[in-house]
Write an enzyme that holds these catalytic residues in place. Structure first.
Site, PDB file in Angstrom:
ATOM      1  N   TYR A 178       0.847  -1.195   0.000  1.00 24.84           N
ATOM      2  CA  TYR A 178       0.000   0.000   0.000  1.00 24.84           C
ATOM      3  C   TYR A 178       0.877   1.238   0.000  1.00 24.84           C
ATOM      4  O   TYR A 178       1.792   1.348   0.821  1.00 24.84           O
ATOM      5  CB  TYR A 178      -0.896   0.034   1.242  1.00 24.84           C
ATOM      6  CG  TYR A 178      -2.325  -0.320   0.923  1.00 24.84           C
ATOM      7  CD1 TYR A 178      -3.012   0.407  -0.040  1.00 24.84           C
ATOM      8  CD2 TYR A 178      -2.978  -1.355   1.569  1.00 24.84           C
ATOM      9  CE1 TYR A 178      -4.321   0.095  -0.369  1.00 24.84           C
ATOM     10  CE2 TYR A 178      -4.288  -1.673   1.249  1.00 24.84           C
ATOM     11  CZ  TYR A 178      -4.962  -0.945   0.275  1.00 24.84           C
ATOM     12  OH  TYR A 178      -6.244  -1.251  -0.043  1.00 24.84           O
ATOM     13  N   GLU A 199      -0.543   4.733  -0.471  1.00 23.62           N
ATOM     14  CA  GLU A 199      -1.423   5.888  -0.689  1.00 23.62           C
ATOM     15  C   GLU A 199      -0.636   7.180  -0.488  1.00 23.62           C
ATOM     16  O   GLU A 199       0.099   7.330   0.487  1.00 23.62           O
ATOM     17  CB  GLU A 199      -2.600   5.846   0.293  1.00 23.62           C
ATOM     18  CG  GLU A 199      -3.652   4.853  -0.145  1.00 23.62           C
ATOM     19  CD  GLU A 199      -4.417   4.267   1.007  1.00 23.62           C
ATOM     20  OE1 GLU A 199      -3.752   3.830   1.969  1.00 23.62           O
ATOM     21  OE2 GLU A 199      -5.657   4.241   0.942  1.00 23.62           O
ATOM     22  N   ASP A 226      -7.206  13.213 -25.132  1.00 23.74           N
ATOM     23  CA  ASP A 226      -7.082  11.821 -24.700  1.00 23.74           C
ATOM     24  C   ASP A 226      -6.312  11.097 -25.805  1.00 23.74           C
ATOM     25  O   ASP A 226      -6.865  10.785 -26.863  1.00 23.74           O
ATOM     26  CB  ASP A 226      -8.482  11.231 -24.515  1.00 23.74           C
ATOM     27  CG  ASP A 226      -8.430   9.775 -24.055  1.00 23.74           C
ATOM     28  OD1 ASP A 226      -7.367   9.146 -24.171  1.00 23.74           O
ATOM     29  OD2 ASP A 226      -9.479   9.274 -23.602  1.00 23.74           O
ATOM     30  N   THR A 237      -4.050   5.944 -21.914  1.00 24.24           N
ATOM     31  CA  THR A 237      -3.777   4.627 -21.373  1.00 24.24           C
ATOM     32  C   THR A 237      -2.304   4.341 -21.635  1.00 24.24           C
ATOM     33  O   THR A 237      -1.634   5.076 -22.371  1.00 24.24           O
ATOM     34  CB  THR A 237      -4.624   3.528 -22.043  1.00 24.24           C
ATOM     35  OG1 THR A 237      -4.401   3.596 -23.446  1.00 24.24           O
ATOM     36  CG2 THR A 237      -6.094   3.692 -21.738  1.00 24.24           C
ATOM     37  N   LYS A 246      -1.822   0.536 -25.031  1.00 23.65           N
ATOM     38  CA  LYS A 246      -2.168   0.393 -26.455  1.00 23.65           C
ATOM     39  C   LYS A 246      -0.879   0.537 -27.266  1.00 23.65           C
ATOM     40  O   LYS A 246       0.023  -0.289 -27.119  1.00 23.65           O
ATOM     41  CB  LYS A 246      -3.257   1.405 -26.825  1.00 23.65           C
ATOM     42  CG  LYS A 246      -4.554   1.179 -26.038  1.00 23.65           C
ATOM     43  CD  LYS A 246      -5.667   2.094 -26.496  1.00 23.65           C
ATOM     44  CE  LYS A 246      -6.977   1.806 -25.801  1.00 23.65           C
ATOM     45  NZ  LYS A 246      -7.188   2.551 -24.563  1.00 23.65           N
ATOM     46  N   ARG A 268      -1.639  -2.503 -18.487  1.00 22.88           N
ATOM     47  CA  ARG A 268      -3.008  -1.989 -18.623  1.00 22.88           C
ATOM     48  C   ARG A 268      -3.265  -0.950 -17.538  1.00 22.88           C
ATOM     49  O   ARG A 268      -3.467  -1.291 -16.369  1.00 22.88           O
ATOM     50  CB  ARG A 268      -3.961  -3.174 -18.499  1.00 22.88           C
ATOM     51  CG  ARG A 268      -5.415  -2.910 -18.726  1.00 22.88           C
ATOM     52  CD  ARG A 268      -6.144  -4.213 -18.969  1.00 22.88           C
ATOM     53  NE  ARG A 268      -5.692  -4.801 -20.213  1.00 22.88           N
ATOM     54  CZ  ARG A 268      -6.110  -4.437 -21.440  1.00 22.88           C
ATOM     55  NH1 ARG A 268      -7.003  -3.490 -21.574  1.00 22.88           N
ATOM     56  NH2 ARG A 268      -5.624  -5.020 -22.512  1.00 22.88           N
TER      57      ARG A 268
HETATM   58  N1  DSN Z   1     -11.728  -0.336 -25.375  1.00 19.15           N
HETATM   59  C1  DSN Z   1     -10.764   0.603 -25.901  1.00 19.15           C
HETATM   60  C2  DSN Z   1     -10.591   0.445 -27.355  1.00 19.15           C
HETATM   61  O1  DSN Z   1     -10.670  -0.666 -27.821  1.00 19.15           O
HETATM   62  O2  DSN Z   1     -10.354   1.409 -28.047  1.00 19.15           O
HETATM   63  C3  DSN Z   1     -11.071   1.992 -25.547  1.00 19.15           C
HETATM   64  O3  DSN Z   1     -11.281   2.070 -24.179  1.00 19.15           O
END
Ligand code: DSN
Length: 420
Positions: free
Chosen positions: A58, A60, A204, A230, A233, A239
């Site tokens: 933890y 925090e 984003d 994110t 990707k 993730r």
């Molecule tokens: N689920 C993601 C995507 O496939 O683009 C976006 O959150």
């Protein structure tokens, strides 16, 4: 590592049911063509950090100011992640604790707005994202959402509409970025509109962060007040999410993430982010990012040569959106047939789609994961041929069976991870 070598000897001995489901997934990833545009394969180093003992801790708070004791190693890890991601994207501040892209966006909403404030964002139907204010999402219920879209003629962002909606609704925040927009976005134009109406400008960049990191496309960081993303990707990390901002917004974002929205950070995932950012700082990652785009463009051109139509006329990024109406096939049927053939994509609405959202007229196809496996233009042309054959008649199981065998032969030549 071969497909027959499980990585889970201890888990197998202790919990065969879970181990076997994970092993099934590993074989699926290895033996099929992963072309979901938002997926990728992390390196072994990233996976090791994500599976490390930091899951036990933890922490925090933030480095140097934690609520619990024993956080010195956690501080080191989080500082590494922060410094590396700042260097990678040239931002003044970075928060690396968001558990996902959606919670990163929620934190930005809470930092910049009060419930009931107005947000102007790209509609989901035109390539945007749920967390930017779809009616079924938390954002759509707590904030007033106004959507812009793409122009009917070129299927690219309609800036006349963005400007006129901004003037009419005076949004507190303007968002761009999404999950199915294949073209570059003019961030400077957005910022001009945001400044005119005194709105906070959020980009984003979840989908294309890795392409920005590899300097293969322009960065939103010099233009936006806040950039969310994110990390799993195109950026090829674990993730999770991150938020970049300038010095004015940094402390507000930190407060919104913790204690505003989250409790303890996932320190094992923060460590994996640090490793991924370190990998993305290497020159080889720039080659990867450029190859991702070359692969997506080659795939798109090859599909067009087979008579398929690409939304927005093609791609500048890692994804293409295929309009299947020329073949008189739905996205749902095409994606299911491709799965049987060993090619994983997702059905996706195209702009002005006549079909319902669980059916759709399109499929979204991405190149990041296969590029991580080392595939290049030649393989993309071969795969495009298979995709066109399968989607032309999704009821023909003999085509799917033949292509499935060819996919198995191709994938047997490529490791899953870039560092194997
Ligand atoms: N689920 C993601 C995507 O496939 O683009 C976006 O959150």
């Amino acid at each position: 590592m071969s497909v027959t070598d499980s990585e889970l000897s201890i888990l197998e001995a202790q919990d065969a049911a879970v181990a076997s489901a994970i092993e099934e997934e590993r074989r699926r990833q290895l033996g099929t063509l992963e072309m979901i545009a938002s997926e990728n394969f992390v390196s072994r180093a990233v996976q090791e950090a994500a599976g490390s003992v930091l899951t036990n801790k933890y922490a925090e708070g933030y480095p140097g100011k934690r609520y619990y004791n024993g956080c010195e190693p956690s501080d080191k890890v989080e500082n590494l992640a922060i410094e590396r991601v700042k260097q990678l994207f040239g931002s003044e501040c970075a928060n690396v604790q968001s558990h996902s892209g959606s919670t990163a966006n929620q934190a930005v909403f809470f930092a910049a707005m009060k419930p009931g404030d107005t947000v102007l964002s790209l509609s989901l139907a035109n390539g945007g994202h749920l967390s930017h204010g779809h009616r079924v999402n938390m954002a759509g219920q707590f904030f007033k959402i106004v959507n812009y879209g793409v122009s009917a003629d070129n299927e690219q962002i309609n800036f006349d509409e963005v400007a006129s909606l901004a003037r009419e609704h005076k949004p507190r925040m303007i968002i761009t970025g999404g999950s199915a927009y294949p073209r570059l976005i003019d961030f400077a134009k957005f910022r001009t509109i945001a400044d005119e109406v005194d709105a906070v400008f959020l980009v984003d960049m979840a989908h294309f962060a890795g392409l920005v990191a590899g300097k293969a496309i322009p960065s939103p960081v010099p233009h936006a007040h806040i950039v969310s993303s994110t990390t799993h990707k195109t950026l090829r990390g674990p993730r999770a999410g991150i938020i970049l901002s300038n010095a004015e917004w940094g402390p507000k974002i930190d407060k919104a993430v913790f204690p505003g929205l989250q409790g303890g950070p996932l320190m094992h995932i923060v460590a994996a982010k640090a490793v991924a950012f370190g990998e993305a700082l290497k020159p080889s990652f720039a080659n990867y990012a450029k190859q991702v785009i070359r692969n997506a463009q080659t795939l798109g051109e090859a599909l067009v040569s087979k008579g398929l139509r690409l939304v927005a006329g093609g791609t500048d990024t890692h994804l293409i959106l295929v309009d299947l109406r020329n073949y008189n096939v739905t996205g749902k049927d095409a994606a299911n047939a491709l799965e049987h053939a060993g090619i994983t994509v997702n059905k996706n609405a195209i702009p002005f789609d006549p079909q319902k959202e669980w059916v759709t007229s399109g499929i979204r196809i991405g190149s990041p994961a296969l590029t991580s496996r080392g595939m290049k233009e030649t393989e993309m042309r071969t795969i495009a041929g298979w995709i066109a054959e399968v989607v032309k008649d999704p009821t023909d199981e003999s085509i799917q069976k033949r292509v499935r065998a060819q996919v198995g032969e191709l994938t047997a030549n490529y490791p899953l991870r870039a560092d194997e």
